[in-house]
Design a protein around this motif. Structure first.
Motif, mmCIF file in Angstrom:
data_model
loop_
_atom_site.group_PDB
_atom_site.id
_atom_site.type_symbol
_atom_site.label_atom_id
_atom_site.label_comp_id
_atom_site.label_asym_id
_atom_site.label_seq_id
_atom_site.Cartn_x
_atom_site.Cartn_y
_atom_site.Cartn_z
ATOM 1 N N VAL A 1 -15.670 16.360 12.174
ATOM 2 C CA VAL A 1 -16.124 16.983 13.423
ATOM 3 C C VAL A 1 -17.528 16.506 13.765
ATOM 4 C CG1 VAL A 1 -16.761 19.179 14.495
ATOM 5 C CG2 VAL A 1 -14.636 18.997 13.185
ATOM 6 N N ARG A 2 -18.406 16.467 12.783
ATOM 7 C CA ARG A 2 -19.791 16.065 13.043
ATOM 8 C C ARG A 2 -19.912 14.576 13.327
ATOM 9 N NH1 ARG A 2 -22.594 20.006 8.527
ATOM 10 N NH2 ARG A 2 -22.923 21.771 9.955
ATOM 11 N N GLU A 3 -18.973 13.791 12.842
ATOM 12 C CA GLU A 3 -18.997 12.353 13.116
ATOM 13 C C GLU A 3 -18.799 12.081 14.599
ATOM 14 O OE1 GLU A 3 -19.031 8.178 12.513
ATOM 15 O OE2 GLU A 3 -19.698 9.846 11.237
ATOM 16 N N PRO B 1 -26.486 17.950 20.320
ATOM 17 C CA PRO B 1 -26.312 18.917 21.400
ATOM 18 C C PRO B 1 -25.042 19.751 21.230
ATOM 19 C CG PRO B 1 -25.610 16.768 22.152
ATOM 20 C CD PRO B 1 -26.154 16.574 20.760
ATOM 21 N N THR B 2 -24.950 20.817 22.035
ATOM 22 C CA THR B 2 -23.715 21.580 22.150
ATOM 23 C C THR B 2 -22.865 20.942 23.237
ATOM 24 O OG1 THR B 2 -24.623 23.662 21.334
ATOM 25 C CG2 THR B 2 -22.763 23.813 22.851
ATOM 26 N N TRP B 3 -21.559 20.875 22.991
ATOM 27 C CA TRP B 3 -20.629 20.206 23.908
ATOM 28 C C TRP B 3 -19.679 21.219 24.527
ATOM 29 C CZ3 TRP B 3 -21.619 15.066 24.479
ATOM 30 C CH2 TRP B 3 -22.382 14.457 23.473
ATOM 31 N N VAL B 4 -19.423 21.073 25.809
ATOM 32 C CA VAL B 4 -18.439 21.884 26.511
ATOM 33 C C VAL B 4 -17.355 20.945 27.020
ATOM 34 C CG1 VAL B 4 -18.004 23.471 28.435
ATOM 35 C CG2 VAL B 4 -20.190 23.570 27.192
ATOM 36 N N ALA C 1 -13.410 22.658 12.471
ATOM 37 C CA ALA C 1 -12.643 21.943 11.446
ATOM 38 C C ALA C 1 -11.412 22.747 11.030
ATOM 39 C CB ALA C 1 -13.528 21.651 10.241
ATOM 40 N N ARG C 2 -11.580 24.056 10.881
ATOM 41 C CA ARG C 2 -10.424 24.888 10.498
ATOM 42 C C ARG C 2 -9.386 24.919 11.611
ATOM 43 N NH1 ARG C 2 -14.704 27.605 7.944
ATOM 44 N NH2 ARG C 2 -15.117 29.065 9.661
ATOM 45 N N LEU C 3 -9.821 24.981 12.849
ATOM 46 C CA LEU C 3 -8.873 25.008 13.964
ATOM 47 C C LEU C 3 -8.072 23.715 14.066
ATOM 48 C CD1 LEU C 3 -11.166 26.730 16.589
ATOM 49 C CD2 LEU C 3 -8.968 27.634 15.814
ATOM 50 N N LEU C 4 -8.730 22.591 13.769
ATOM 51 C CA LEU C 4 -8.075 21.294 13.894
ATOM 52 C C LEU C 4 -7.407 20.843 12.604
ATOM 53 C CD1 LEU C 4 -10.746 19.316 15.979
ATOM 54 C CD2 LEU C 4 -8.595 20.304 16.797
ATOM 55 N N ALA D 1 -13.792 15.766 19.004
ATOM 56 C CA ALA D 1 -13.212 16.982 18.445
ATOM 57 C C ALA D 1 -13.067 18.045 19.525
ATOM 58 C CB ALA D 1 -14.086 17.497 17.305
ATOM 59 N N ALA D 2 -14.096 18.203 20.361
ATOM 60 C CA ALA D 2 -14.039 19.207 21.425
ATOM 61 C C ALA D 2 -12.935 18.880 22.421
ATOM 62 C CB ALA D 2 -15.389 19.296 22.129
ATOM 63 N N ARG D 3 -12.807 17.622 22.790
ATOM 64 C CA ARG D 3 -11.734 17.221 23.716
ATOM 65 C C ARG D 3 -10.357 17.476 23.107
ATOM 66 N NH1 ARG D 3 -15.132 12.386 25.134
ATOM 67 N NH2 ARG D 3 -15.745 12.637 27.331
ATOM 68 N N ARG D 4 -10.221 17.165 21.831
ATOM 69 C CA ARG D 4 -8.922 17.328 21.179
ATOM 70 C C ARG D 4 -8.476 18.782 21.211
ATOM 71 N NH1 ARG D 4 -7.925 16.453 14.720
ATOM 72 N NH2 ARG D 4 -5.811 17.341 14.634
#
Length: 519
Positions: A383-385, A408-411, A373-376, A390-393
């Motif tokens: 982010v949790r929604e 899950p964790t996303w890569v 959230a801080r990075l974006l 968020a990861a793609r962005r």
């Protein structure tokens, strides 16, 4: 987790795969329904071999799959009853001439009262809003009935793409999903409703184009890590520098270094505050200590390393900001940026979201939702929604691979490719787990894996270590490094059991708060 390649389609992508398979002539629609229903029947019979079965058939393909399952069980001698739960019966007729009466919805109460197992084929994969009132009442009654519930493809009422539950939703004991696991079944809160998840092959050709998301499996990680030559030496295993540990925070960098060693790194250098020299060298005698106030030693280490992990316990003061700048600008080593390293980036957010973090170098960013959230410049709730978005962005903006921790964790790689973990545990919800993961990913990047592959292998090995080496409640991140060695050894033996055609088998997650991903 035996299959190497397990796509994670959205509901729309799975519908497209289904449509193209039928239109191309690769497999008839009726064959897909027959294969799905018979697989469902087989797994139900194995899990629940006795008692009456009631089949709840909606109007769509899941209803047809459920009818085939019920017909098959009846042919095998089980007592089976059928209840119509949609406005019409599914098409095509799949009862194959068997005289199996289908009762109207008002018979539900009577049939549930006499049943031991209910087959959920009420709603399909296309749900986006709350079920309509008639189906919602049926779902609520099934949940109240106290019978075992086996779902065709996924629990009725969940969103197969987002994992959201917009209204009433089935609570399953077992879900048999067809072709590939729909991505929403791995996301909370839907994951709590799935029960045990079995993904079965039913005859689909390989998807072309493949969905951009893919499951992290043990088999895939084993292939990425491979073996080590008997003639190899420590240089072949990679050189890793870990920068972190301001005074009072040496534990974070110690955890990361211990994890890197157990992950197989050749040599690790710990770059830290001079106040930490004694505790680091006492706690990790295998590591070389580098005083980060000694400019020449720091520069030499950054040139020496194959990979640099920066952030665990680092701090965010002006001197630490300068250290992160030097790490990003010196040498050609691959970078893992975690914890306070990310917070330093967030303080100058334009660096992270409007250009490459370290041009010309492989970079892995490993935020938790707060750091993301801080990075974006966003909120944790946003982010949790939608964590994949968020990861793609961030991946696209920073031109770096992003590992967004969670359950899950996303890569995410720049360009849209996604990978998602399949194993979650309350054992992850402990301070220091993220430091351990940083050390493992750093070790794998130093050994030559790219950021996404290092994250994939690191997540698989760390998850197995947590699941088999850490108590769910009361376990500590300090327990994980020792468990990494048997976890890696187990990668090649993890399989979904003796079930033919099962490419992914996941245990149920207890209802409540999400079970956790790497912190």
């Amino acid at each position: 987790m035996a299959a190497r390649n397990v796509p994670l389609p959205t509901a729309a992508e799975m519908a497209q795969i289904d449509r193209l398979a039928i239109e191309s002539g690769a497999i008839p629609e009726r064959a897909l329904i027959e294969n799905a229903g018979r697989a469902l029947a087989g797994h139900l019979q194995e899990r629940y071999p006795t008692g009456r079965v009631v089949v709840l058939a909606g109007s769509g393909h899941n209803g047809a799959d459920a009818l085939v399952a019920g017909r098959t069980l009846a042919a095998w001698g089980r007592s089976v009853r059928f209840v119509q739960c949609g406005s019409r019966l599914p098409s095509p007729d799949v009862l194959s001439g068997w005289n199996l009466p289908i009762e109207p919805a008002p018979a539900l109460e009577r049939e549930l009262g006499a049943a031991a197992v209910a087959v959920d084929g009420i709603l399909g994969t296309g749900l986006r809003t709350a079920p309509r009132a008639p189906q919602a009442r049926i779902i609520e009654r099934v949940n109240e009935a106290g019978v075992a519930v086996v779902c065709a493809d996924g629990p009725s009422g969940v969103d197969f793409t987002t994992g959201h539950i917009p209204g009433a939703a089935i609570r399953a004991d077992l879900t048999v999903t067809f072709g590939w696991p729909k991505i929403g079944l791995l996301r909370f809160p839907a994951r709590e409703r799935v029960g045990d998840l079995l993904c079965v092959e039913i005859g689909f050709p390989p998807p072309d184009p493949a969905p951009p998301a893919r499951a992290v499996t043990a088999s895939w990680a084993a292939e990425l890590l491979g073996g080590r030559s008997a003639a190899g030496h420590k240089g072949d295993a990679g050189y890793l520098a870990i920068a972190g540990g301001e005074p009072g925070m040496a534990g974070a960098v110690i955890l990361a270094a211990r994890a890197a060693i157990r992950a197989g790194i050749g040599i690790v250098r710990v770059v830290s505050d001079p106040a930490n020299r004694d505790i680091v060298q006492t706690s990790i005698p295998e590591a070389v200590f580098v005083d980060w106030t000694e400019t020449d030693a720091l520069e030499a280490t950054l040139r020496w390393a194959d990979a640099v992990a920066v952030g665990p316990g680092l701090g965010t003061g002006p001197e630490r900001v300068e250290l992160v700048r030097r790490v990003r600008g010196a040498g050609t080593a691959a970078l893992v940026i975690d914890a306070d390293g990310l917070n330093v980036l967030a303080a100058g957010a334009a660096d992270a979201t409007h250009g490459q973090v370290a041009p010309g170098r492989p970079v892995l960013l490993t935020p938790h939702p707060g750091e993301m959230a801080r990075l974006l410049g966003s909120s944790v709730a946003a982010v949790r929604e939608d964590p994949p978005a968020a990861a793609r962005r961030l991946a696209d903006a920073a031109k770096a691979t992003v590992l967004l921790k969670g359950a899950p964790t996303w890569v995410a790689r720049p360009g849209g490719e996604m990978r998602a973990t399949t194993l979650v545990s309350p054992g992850f919800a402990s301070g220091g787990m993220g430091d351990v993961l940083t050390g493992v990913c750093g070790a794998y990047m130093a050994a030559g894996l790219g950021p996404a592959d290092a994250a994939t292998a690191g997540l698989a090995v760390t998850a197995l270590a947590v699941l088999h080496g850490v108590d769910e409640v009361g376990g500590s991140a300090a327990d994980v490094p020792e468990a990494l060695v048997p976890a890696r050894q187990a990668l090649g033996t993890v399989c979904p059991g003796a079930w033919p055609g099962v490419s992914l088998a996941l245990p149920a997650v207890a209802a409540g708060r999400p079970a956790g991903g790497a912190r």
